[in-house]
Design a protein around this motif. Structure first.
Motif, short mmCIF file in Angstrom:
data_model
loop_
_atom_site.label_atom_id
_atom_site.label_comp_id
_atom_site.label_asym_id
_atom_site.label_seq_id
_atom_site.Cartn_x
_atom_site.Cartn_y
_atom_site.Cartn_z
N VAL A 1 0.85 4.17 -2.89
CA VAL A 1 0.57 5.58 -2.57
C VAL A 1 1.75 6.46 -3.00
O VAL A 1 1.55 7.52 -3.61
N THR A 2 2.98 6.01 -2.70
CA THR A 2 4.17 6.79 -3.08
C THR A 2 4.23 6.95 -4.60
O THR A 2 4.47 8.05 -5.11
N LEU B 1 -3.77 15.27 -4.79
CA LEU B 1 -2.83 14.73 -3.80
C LEU B 1 -3.44 14.72 -2.38
O LEU B 1 -3.03 13.92 -1.54
N THR C 1 4.63 8.17 4.57
CA THR C 1 4.55 6.70 4.45
C THR C 1 5.65 6.02 5.30
O THR C 1 5.52 4.86 5.65
N ALA D 1 -8.14 9.89 -5.90
CA ALA D 1 -7.06 10.80 -6.31
C ALA D 1 -6.98 10.88 -7.83
O ALA D 1 -6.84 11.97 -8.40
N LEU E 1 -4.73 11.45 -0.75
CA LEU E 1 -3.63 10.54 -0.36
C LEU E 1 -3.10 10.94 1.02
O LEU E 1 -2.89 10.09 1.88
N CYS F 1 0.85 -1.21 0.00
CA CYS F 1 0.00 0.00 0.00
C CYS F 1 0.88 1.25 0.00
O CYS F 1 0.58 2.22 -0.72
N ALA G 1 1.57 9.32 -5.85
CA ALA G 1 1.86 10.71 -5.43
C ALA G 1 2.88 11.35 -6.37
O ALA G 1 2.81 12.54 -6.65
N ILE H 1 3.75 13.50 1.46
CA ILE H 1 3.15 12.16 1.32
C ILE H 1 4.23 11.08 1.37
O ILE H 1 4.10 10.08 2.08
N VAL I 1 -8.98 5.14 -2.16
CA VAL I 1 -8.31 6.44 -2.02
C VAL I 1 -7.53 6.76 -3.31
O VAL I 1 -7.57 7.89 -3.80
N LEU I 2 -6.88 5.75 -3.86
CA LEU I 2 -6.11 5.96 -5.10
C LEU I 2 -7.04 6.35 -6.24
O LEU I 2 -6.74 7.25 -7.03
N THR J 1 -7.31 1.34 0.34
CA THR J 1 -6.22 2.04 -0.36
C THR J 1 -6.60 2.26 -1.83
O THR J 1 -6.37 3.35 -2.38
#
Lengths: 182, 230
Positions: free
Chosen positions: B28-29, B41, B101, B224, B44, B24, B32, B97, B220-221, B217
């Motif tokens: 996310v990284t 962004l 993480t 975004a 995230l 995850c 971003a 971000i 959320v992605l 996750t």
């Protein structure tokens, strides 16, 4: 994924070299980070890391040794960030490529030095590519020059560390502390 | 920030499979770094803050202030360079971000849990054992390094720049070799073989909570991505 067959002794030796490397990095890197100078952390850390890696390579000698040590280090850093894992792995792969394809193993001090310097230099461009994502377009050109200077500095300090490592290996062999297979 | 040396799982984030957390965090990284609009962004960052709250992750105030100062510096530099507040917010948020993480995996996962998790990826057993040995011996080597430094001071010696390898690295290397010999002998004496097939006492398994966290996750992605290309 298959690494060359290493014995328990070799895995343990590689692990302890990495532990020593991690201790030195955990002291030096936090001191350099607040200064925000590109490559400073790598430049300061390179002589100590290179010295320990050369000792590790002098003892292990098999193709894959550089990758083994880099993988142990990278896997420990995986918990901190996948980004750091990728930097270290990039350096490890480059160092291993130089050692294995350029010298067919780590039997000669020249191979050990070249591989370690390539490893240290290989980590920085990966970090550099990552840093480009935080750099405004106008600054990309001047920052690229700063990074080039940083890469030269890393190569120099890493070479000094590797040469010191070779001297330490000789002293340890003479003292009977380090056994090196012919 | 170094990972935990050992802890009891206390929150749902601690109980997640290590590979779920790493996967995850990587997703996310990666996203971003690909997104450009500050609005895209923000979900995230909000998601990461929620995870930090759920995991009861507390950062030292000095560390938090330092991190925020670096992000502010990056944003201010971008604003000065481009004159575009949107670009400044983009770089500042991206960095925040990526930095946010870091403590999630590091402060909620013990090294042995990571190794047990990695065992599922069929990495060589010797490599996993070496990761554990390196982690276990980190405090031992740190202590030895402190003793080397104290011994040098007791002898009235100052570290000369040209002699750092002889005064610091040579004793450290000798101690490392001693430990390696002893640990290898102890392992071999107990019949440990890196090339033999190994089983784990309690391998971490994927649970429903792992599936749920992957779904959250992904949501959320998606949010975004939608905000980026709306």
């Amino acid at each position: 994924m298959s690494l060359p067959k290493f014995s328990t002794r070799e895995y343990v030796f590689a692990a302890l070299v990495v532990a020593a490397q991690l201790v030195i990095s955990s002291i030096l890197i936090p001191i350099t980070l607040p200064l925000r100078i590109p490559g400073l952390a790598n430049t300061i850390n390179a002589p100590f890391s290179s010295c320990l890696l050369v000792i590790g390579l002098a003892r292990l000698r098999k193709p894959g040794s550089m990758l083994l040590m880099a993988l142990i280090y990278a896997l420990l850093c995986l918990l901190i960030s996948p980004v750091i894992f990728s930097f270290i792995l990039c350096g490890g792969l480059l160092g291993e490529a130089v050692g294995t394809f350029g010298f067919r193993g780590y039997r000669s001090p020249r191979a050990q030095i070249a591989s370690v310097v390539a490893h240290q230099m290989g980590m920085f461009p990966a970090a550099m590519l990552f840093s480009f994502l935080f750099t405004p377009a106008r600054f990309v050109k001047p920052v690229a020059w700063a990074w080039l200077v940083a890469e030269v500095a890393i190569a120099t300090t890493s070479l000094l560390g590797a040469l010191a490592g070779i001297r330490i290996v000789r002293e340890l062999v003479r003292a009977g502390k380090l056994r090196i297979e012919a | 920030m170094l990972p935990l040396s050992g802890s009891q799982p206390v929150t749902v984030i601690h109980r997640l499979h290590p590979l779920t957390k790493i996967g995850c965090a990587t997703a996310v990284t990666g996203l971003a770094l690909a997104l450009n609009r500050p609005m895209a962004l923000s979900p995230l960052l909000a998601g990461l803050l929620l995870v930090m709250l759920l995991g009861r992750i507390r950062l030292a105030s000095r560390l938090l202030l330092g991190l925020l100062a670096i992000c502010a510096l990056v944003a201010a530099g971008s604003l000065w360079a481009s004159g575009d507040p949107s670009e400044a917010a983009r770089y500042g948020l991206r960095l925040l971000i990526v930095a946010a993480t870091i403590p999630i995996s590091a402060s909620t996962t013990a090294a042995h849990d990571l190794v047990h998790g990695l065992a599922r990826l069929r990495l060589p057993q010797g490599l996993l054992m070496a990761v554990l040995v390196a982690w276990r011996f980190f405090p031992v080597i740190a202590d030895q390094l402190r003793r080397i430094s104290e011994a040098r001071l007791l002898r009235g010696g100052h570290c000369r720049f040209g002699a750092w390898h002889r005064q610091l690295m040579l004793p450290l290397a000798a101690i490392t070799i001693d430990h390696a010999d002893r640990v290898a002998l102890a392992l071999e004496g107990r019949g440990f073989d890196v090339n033999a097939k190994r089983t784990w006492y309690r391998p971490p398994t994927f649970h429903f909570r792992d599936v749920m966290s992957c779904v959250a996750t992904a949501a959320v992605l998606m949010a975004a991505v939608v905000l980026e290309w709306r």
